[in-house]
Design an enzyme around this catalytic site. Structure first.
Site, mmCIF file in Angstrom:
data_model
loop_
_atom_site.group_PDB
_atom_site.id
_atom_site.type_symbol
_atom_site.label_atom_id
_atom_site.label_comp_id
_atom_site.label_asym_id
_atom_site.label_seq_id
_atom_site.Cartn_x
_atom_site.Cartn_y
_atom_site.Cartn_z
ATOM 1 N N GLY A 54 12.905 -0.375 -9.775
ATOM 2 C CA GLY A 54 12.035 0.728 -10.197
ATOM 3 C C GLY A 54 12.613 1.265 -11.504
ATOM 4 O O GLY A 54 13.812 1.578 -11.586
ATOM 5 N N ARG A 99 18.038 -6.009 -16.906
ATOM 6 C CA ARG A 99 16.591 -6.262 -16.719
ATOM 7 C C ARG A 99 15.861 -5.894 -18.017
ATOM 8 O O ARG A 99 16.045 -4.789 -18.539
ATOM 9 C CB ARG A 99 16.051 -5.470 -15.525
ATOM 10 N N GLN A 204 7.487 -5.425 -2.497
ATOM 11 C CA GLN A 204 7.882 -4.010 -2.622
ATOM 12 C C GLN A 204 6.853 -3.092 -1.973
ATOM 13 O O GLN A 204 7.197 -2.005 -1.508
ATOM 14 C CB GLN A 204 8.045 -3.627 -4.105
ATOM 15 N N ASP A 245 6.554 0.240 -16.088
ATOM 16 C CA ASP A 245 7.894 -0.142 -16.550
ATOM 17 C C ASP A 245 8.065 0.078 -18.044
ATOM 18 O O ASP A 245 9.177 0.280 -18.534
ATOM 19 C CB ASP A 245 8.183 -1.604 -16.217
ATOM 20 N N ASN A 255 3.565 -3.207 -15.925
ATOM 21 C CA ASN A 255 3.968 -2.811 -14.573
ATOM 22 C C ASN A 255 4.030 -4.071 -13.728
ATOM 23 O O ASN A 255 3.733 -5.175 -14.216
ATOM 24 C CB ASN A 255 2.986 -1.782 -14.000
HETATM 25 O O1 MRU Z 1 10.621 -5.257 -10.096
HETATM 26 P P1 MRU Z 1 10.621 -3.814 -9.697
HETATM 27 O O2 MRU Z 1 10.546 -3.589 -8.224
HETATM 28 O O3 MRU Z 1 11.750 -3.050 -10.354
HETATM 29 O O4 MRU Z 1 9.252 -3.262 -10.315
HETATM 30 C C1 MRU Z 1 8.970 -1.901 -10.172
HETATM 31 C C2 MRU Z 1 7.642 -1.537 -10.688
HETATM 32 O O5 MRU Z 1 6.894 -2.334 -11.211
HETATM 33 C C3 MRU Z 1 7.295 -0.086 -10.614
HETATM 34 O O6 MRU Z 1 5.911 0.094 -10.480
HETATM 35 C C4 MRU Z 1 7.754 0.611 -11.902
HETATM 36 O O7 MRU Z 1 9.091 0.333 -12.169
HETATM 37 C C5 MRU Z 1 7.564 2.074 -11.830
HETATM 38 S S1 MRU Z 1 8.692 2.826 -10.707
HETATM 39 C C6 MRU Z 1 8.425 4.481 -10.760
#
Ligand code: MRU
Length: 348
Positions: A54, A99, A204, A245, A255
């Protein structure tokens, strides 16, 4: 207050042991366990392997990682200040490589960098870096609550929401972005029903969002990603709300993979499509979505399902972790500074 109502925390700093404490999101929903990180390498690994995930939670974790680098040099009794500064610089480099898409990681590191550069020779450098990380963390929670209040006003009194991935308390410092809007709407007296996409390949939505919402006594129903079209066609969905993101200057939004497809379906069915994200998710260097780097993750995330390989090795796998939703598919972007409508114009 029972345990279920306690605010979920993905990231915390433990003053006593001087460690970054992370909720291990890979183990959810089966096990609620925490990992104590006492080295920068451990913090970086936990971001890479998605113990913590996230965008805002990644940024906060990295900020604590920098504070940890400074504190560890004292723990290791390093007396040469130049060597200590070198170790902290190496921590910046290592954490920035974890990341690539979540811009909050870089926003947080830039803030920590400014604090570091301004206080390199200050004897209180360690404390100042830790204080800065704690401020970044506290600000994120406050921003989410503010964003939640703005977002709640967009929803009808009896709202049915579709969300994707997890943009909840555990993806942030606390409260959540997309799920924070839902929490704030409920606090404002609105009735909220939620559909959560599974969110392949790492689930997720199923493992985290459905769990987080059920734990918080929300009415939540799980669907597979491929059911979103049928859902929007056959049921009255008030809005799709997701996190982000990275948001480019023109509103194009990266995202979790699958978000773009949802935006197309929402547009086809006249369902409002909202992004909820703090200003730390805006990338003022990205003119449009074309400037946003998309992380591609390990093939094994798609080949192996709950430890059982279900795809032969001979089959090629493409595993982009994010996609970009063009701004024309976005009804509004909800931030702590208010709600922005197209054409999007953000000022730093
Ligand atoms: O790969 P992840 O689980 O880190 O991806 C997270 C997302 O895509 C969320 O929607 C984004 O980070 C927003 S979190 C408030």
């Amino acid at each position: 207050m029972n345990d279920n109502n306690k605010m979920l925390q993905a990231v915390a700093w433990d003053d006593e042991t001087q460690a970054v404490i992370l909720l291990d999101q890979r183990a959810l929903p089966d096990t609620e366990k925490y990992i104590a990180c006492q080295s920068v390498e451990q913090v970086a690994n936990c971001i890479e392997n998605m113990t913590v995930r996230g965008a805002p939670a990644i940024g906060i974790t990295a900020a604590y990682g920098i504070a940890l680098a400074a504190l560890n040099s004292d723990r290791l009794e390093i007396t040469d200040n130049n060597y200590k500064l070198k170790i902290i610089n190496q921590a910046f480099e290592r954490l920035a490589k974890t990341r690539p898409t979540a811009v909050n990681l870089f926003t947080a590191l830039e803030r920590m960098r400014a604090c570091f550069e301004n206080n390199k020779e200050n004897l209180k450098l360690n404390n100042l870096l830790l204080e800065e990380a704690k401020i970044i963390h506290d600000e994120d929670i406050a921003n989410n609550k503010r964003m939640g209040e703005f977002g709640a006003k967009l929803l009808p009194d009896d709202a049915v929401i579709l969300t994707h991935c997890n943009a909840g308390a555990i993806a942030t410092g606390g409260h959540g972005t997309a799920l924070g809007v839902l929490r704030s709407a409920r606090e404002a007296g609105k009735k909220i029903k939620v559909y959560a996409d599974e969110t392949r390949p790492l689930f997720q939505g199923a493992r985290l969002t459905a769990w987080e919402l059920a734990r918080d006594n929300f009415d939540v129903t799980l669907i597979t990603d491929s059911m979103a079209g049928a859902l929007m066609k056959s049921k009255k969905i008030s809005a799709v709300i997701v996190g982000a993101d990275r948001i480019a200057k023109n509103g194009d939004t990266a995202n979790k993979i699958g978000t773009y497809g949802l935006s197309v379906i929402a547009k086809a069915h006249g369902v409002p499509f909202y992004i909820a994200a703090p200003f730390t998710t805006l990338d003022f260097k990205a003119e449009s979505g074309a400037d946003i780097p998309i992380e591609e993750r390990s093939e094994s995330e798609m080949r192996i399902l709950v430890n059982n390989q279900h795809v032969p090795d001979s089959v090629k796998v493409w595993n982009p972790a994010f996609d970009v939703t063009p701004s024309e598919n976005i009804t509004a972007i909800i931030t702590e500074r208010g709600v922005f409508f197209p054409p999007f114009k953000f000022e730093n």
